[in-house]
Design a protein around this motif. Structure first.
Motif, PDB file in Angstrom:
ATOM      1  N   UNK A 215     -32.176 -52.993  61.076  1.00 42.30           N
ATOM      2  CA  UNK A 215     -32.009 -51.705  61.749  1.00 42.30           C
ATOM      3  C   UNK A 215     -30.576 -51.518  62.245  1.00 42.30           C
ATOM      4  N   UNK A 216     -30.003 -52.582  62.763  1.00 45.83           N
ATOM      5  CA  UNK A 216     -28.612 -52.509  63.234  1.00 45.83           C
ATOM      6  C   UNK A 216     -27.661 -52.220  62.080  1.00 45.83           C
ATOM      7  N   UNK A 217     -27.870 -52.888  60.967  1.00 49.84           N
ATOM      8  CA  UNK A 217     -27.052 -52.655  59.786  1.00 49.84           C
ATOM      9  C   UNK A 217     -27.227 -51.227  59.281  1.00 49.84           C
ATOM     10  N   UNK A 218     -28.464 -50.758  59.286  1.00 46.76           N
ATOM     11  CA  UNK A 218     -28.776 -49.392  58.846  1.00 46.76           C
ATOM     12  C   UNK A 218     -28.030 -48.371  59.697  1.00 46.76           C
ATOM     13  N   UNK A 219     -28.069 -48.550  61.013  1.00 45.15           N
ATOM     14  CA  UNK A 219     -27.360 -47.640  61.915  1.00 45.15           C
ATOM     15  C   UNK A 219     -25.858 -47.638  61.653  1.00 45.15           C
ATOM     16  N   UNK A 220     -25.302 -48.826  61.417  1.00 43.77           N
ATOM     17  CA  UNK A 220     -23.859 -48.942  61.182  1.00 43.77           C
ATOM     18  C   UNK A 220     -23.439 -48.189  59.929  1.00 43.77           C
ATOM     19  N   UNK A 221     -24.192 -48.372  58.847  1.00 50.88           N
ATOM     20  CA  UNK A 221     -23.852 -47.699  57.583  1.00 50.88           C
ATOM     21  C   UNK A 221     -24.010 -46.190  57.716  1.00 50.88           C
ATOM     22  N   UNK A 222     -25.043 -45.749  58.426  1.00 46.67           N
ATOM     23  CA  UNK A 222     -25.259 -44.313  58.646  1.00 46.67           C
ATOM     24  C   UNK A 222     -24.076 -43.707  59.387  1.00 46.67           C
ATOM     25  N   UNK A 223     -23.634 -44.352  60.447  1.00 51.74           N
ATOM     26  CA  UNK A 223     -22.509 -43.840  61.236  1.00 51.74           C
ATOM     27  C   UNK A 223     -21.222 -43.820  60.405  1.00 51.74           C
ATOM     28  N   UNK A 224     -21.013 -44.824  59.585  1.00 51.92           N
ATOM     29  CA  UNK A 224     -19.824 -44.865  58.724  1.00 51.92           C
ATOM     30  C   UNK A 224     -19.858 -43.728  57.701  1.00 51.92           C
ATOM     31  N   UNK A 225     -21.047 -43.493  57.138  1.00 50.74           N
ATOM     32  CA  UNK A 225     -21.194 -42.421  56.149  1.00 50.74           C
ATOM     33  C   UNK A 225     -20.903 -41.061  56.772  1.00 50.74           C
ATOM     34  N   UNK A 226     -21.398 -40.832  57.980  1.00 50.70           N
ATOM     35  CA  UNK A 226     -21.167 -39.556  58.663  1.00 50.70           C
ATOM     36  C   UNK A 226     -19.679 -39.306  58.884  1.00 50.70           C
ATOM     37  N   UNK A 227     -18.916 -40.365  59.138  1.00 48.90           N
ATOM     38  CA  UNK A 227     -17.480 -40.228  59.363  1.00 48.90           C
ATOM     39  C   UNK A 227     -16.722 -39.972  58.067  1.00 48.90           C
ATOM     40  N   UNK A 228     -17.205 -40.572  56.983  1.00 48.70           N
ATOM     41  CA  UNK A 228     -16.460 -40.549  55.721  1.00 48.70           C
ATOM     42  C   UNK A 228     -16.828 -39.396  54.801  1.00 48.70           C
ATOM     43  N   UNK A 229     -18.012 -38.827  54.967  1.00 51.31           N
ATOM     44  CA  UNK A 229     -18.504 -37.811  54.031  1.00 51.31           C
ATOM     45  C   UNK A 229     -17.615 -36.569  54.063  1.00 51.31           C
ATOM     46  N   UNK A 230     -17.261 -36.050  52.909  1.00 52.73           N
ATOM     47  CA  UNK A 230     -16.429 -34.843  52.833  1.00 52.73           C
ATOM     48  C   UNK A 230     -17.318 -33.599  52.837  1.00 52.73           C
ATOM     49  N   UNK A 231     -16.730 -32.469  53.173  1.00 55.38           N
ATOM     50  CA  UNK A 231     -17.479 -31.234  53.389  1.00 55.38           C
ATOM     51  C   UNK A 231     -18.284 -30.809  52.160  1.00 55.38           C
ATOM     52  N   UNK A 232     -17.678 -30.888  50.961  1.00 60.08           N
ATOM     53  CA  UNK A 232     -18.362 -30.392  49.766  1.00 60.08           C
ATOM     54  C   UNK A 232     -19.462 -31.328  49.274  1.00 60.08           C
ATOM     55  N   UNK A 233     -19.617 -32.492  49.911  1.00 64.12           N
ATOM     56  CA  UNK A 233     -20.686 -33.412  49.542  1.00 64.12           C
ATOM     57  C   UNK A 233     -21.893 -33.288  50.470  1.00 64.12           C
ATOM     58  N   UNK A 234     -21.746 -32.610  51.584  1.00 65.26           N
ATOM     59  CA  UNK A 234     -22.787 -32.619  52.612  1.00 65.26           C
ATOM     60  C   UNK A 234     -24.110 -32.017  52.143  1.00 65.26           C
ATOM     61  N   UNK A 235     -24.039 -30.913  51.382  1.00 66.35           N
ATOM     62  CA  UNK A 235     -25.270 -30.230  50.990  1.00 66.35           C
ATOM     63  C   UNK A 235     -26.126 -31.059  50.031  1.00 66.35           C
ATOM     64  N   UNK A 236     -25.552 -32.087  49.434  1.00 70.73           N
ATOM     65  CA  UNK A 236     -26.340 -32.952  48.554  1.00 70.73           C
ATOM     66  C   UNK A 236     -27.349 -33.785  49.341  1.00 70.73           C
ATOM     67  N   UNK A 237     -27.154 -33.834  50.657  1.00 69.61           N
ATOM     68  CA  UNK A 237     -28.089 -34.579  51.508  1.00 69.61           C
ATOM     69  C   UNK A 237     -29.240 -33.707  52.005  1.00 69.61           C
ATOM     70  N   UNK A 238     -29.161 -32.387  51.800  1.00 65.56           N
ATOM     71  CA  UNK A 238     -30.238 -31.491  52.237  1.00 65.56           C
ATOM     72  C   UNK A 238     -31.249 -31.373  51.102  1.00 65.56           C
ATOM     73  N   UNK A 239     -32.364 -32.062  51.203  1.00 69.01           N
ATOM     74  CA  UNK A 239     -33.343 -32.073  50.120  1.00 69.01           C
ATOM     75  C   UNK A 239     -33.881 -30.664  49.864  1.00 69.01           C
ATOM     76  N   UNK A 240     -33.905 -30.272  48.590  1.00 69.76           N
ATOM     77  CA  UNK A 240     -34.325 -28.924  48.226  1.00 69.76           C
ATOM     78  C   UNK A 240     -35.742 -28.597  48.643  1.00 69.76           C
ATOM     79  N   UNK A 241     -36.633 -29.554  48.511  1.00 68.63           N
ATOM     80  CA  UNK A 241     -38.033 -29.325  48.900  1.00 68.63           C
ATOM     81  C   UNK A 241     -38.151 -29.088  50.396  1.00 68.63           C
ATOM     82  N   UNK A 242     -37.296 -29.753  51.177  1.00 63.62           N
ATOM     83  CA  UNK A 242     -37.297 -29.533  52.618  1.00 63.62           C
ATOM     84  C   UNK A 242     -36.686 -28.173  52.942  1.00 63.62           C
TER      85      UNK A 242
END
Length: 310
Positions: A215-242
């Motif tokens: 869980x600690x590792x999971x949180x760390x990677x999530x926080x790193x991803x949020x910092x590194x993700x570029x604007x035009x990649x963000x919508x790929x995380x919004x699942x279409x079915x949702x």
């Protein structure tokens, strides 16, 4: 065991690479273009191919592989055989970034999936314009409410999508089940309010089981991803079915808000959109509201001109 084996053999016969290639050859030998999809997405692609005249000189026929794996296996099969892949179109949803399939012969959506193209401010504007006759003033009011709510929804869903994608990368097997939007959001006067989505809540809802160290590792990677993700990649995380759940829930909220309205029936959005639609019905019945992927034309042109054998 015998029944399962029989079903597997039957599916292989109908959806395996050899069977699918036979269907495609019938189409291209008839001087037509084969559009190969993983499910029911041809309603979307077919509409935009026709209305934008992307294939002006040939007819287009669809082939449903009945599954993402089947479509990918088909492409691998054709590449291994050295087949010339002109006049064949292959369409896949992007899915979450860790699930993305990259191949120069396959078109992958710029967003998470085809459903996302039906859930945007421009798509909602076309829904009002093409399928209702409400007043301009009321239309502008609803459009502003939709735009504001969608932004809040997307921001929250990007975080949830990063959580899910990180779980997949770590082999934690989150359950991508039917999304219950009411657990994560509430609507108040057509304004969406996100609930508190704690880390433990996400673990529980998506049935992710892991120890404290993981869980600690999971949180760390999530926080790193949020910092590194570029604007035009963000919508790929919004699942279409949702996202489709959001559209359905927002329309339901409008209907509820209009129940005690003093307006005449033909001035209400719910008068024109009285029937609740599931995902398949939205994609099939409201093709004209969907946004066209900005890279679709370029891909189709590339695949419908003569190309060299692999």
């Amino acid at each position: 065991m015998m029944v399962n084996s029989y079903l597997s053999n039957m599916l292989e016969k109908t959806n395996g690479p050899t069977a699918l290639w036979t269907k495609i050859k019938i189409i291209i030998n008839d001087n037509a273009v084969a559009a190969v999809v993983e499910g029911k997405d041809y309603q979307y692609y077919g509409y935009h191919i026709r209305t934008n005249n992307f294939v002006p000189t040939k007819s287009v026929s669809s082939v449903n592989t009945h599954g993402r794996h089947n479509l990918i296996s088909l492409i691998d099969y054709l590449v291994d055989k050295g087949e010339q892949l002109s006049n064949m179109l292959f369409f896949l949803d992007n899915e979450l970034p860790s699930q993305r399939f990259q191949n120069s012969y396959c078109f992958v959506t710029s967003v998470n999936s085809v459903e996302n193209y039906y859930v945007s401010t421009s798509a909602f504007s076309k829904l009002i314009e093409n399928h209702t006759s409400i007043s301009k003033k009321y239309s502008e009011f609803l459009l502003k409410k939709f735009e504001d709510s969608l932004q809040v929804f997307n921001n929250s869903m990007i975080d949830i999508g990063i959580f899910l994608d990180t779980c997949l990368k770590m082999g934690l097997d989150p359950k991508l089940k039917k999304f219950d939007i009411k657990i994560f959001f509430n609507f108040q006067n057509l304004k969406i309010v996100p609930a508190e989505n704690s880390f433990s809540k996400l673990l529980d809802y998506f049935v992710v089981r892991c120890d404290d160290v993981t869980q600690t590792k999971l949180k760390t990677i999530i926080n790193e991803t949020k910092k590194e993700i570029c604007q035009n990649e963000k919508m790929k995380y919004v699942r279409g079915k949702y996202a489709m759940c959001f559209l359905q829930y927002f329309l339901s909220a409008i209907k509820k808000s209009e129940q005690n309205s003093n307006k005449d029936d033909d001035e209400l959005l719910s008068y024109y959109l009285s029937k609740d639609k599931n995902n398949d019905e939205v994609i099939n019945d409201w093709q004209d509201i969907s946004d066209c992927d900005p890279f679709l034309k370029e891909y189709i042109f590339k695949m419908t001109v003569e190309i060299s054998p692999i």
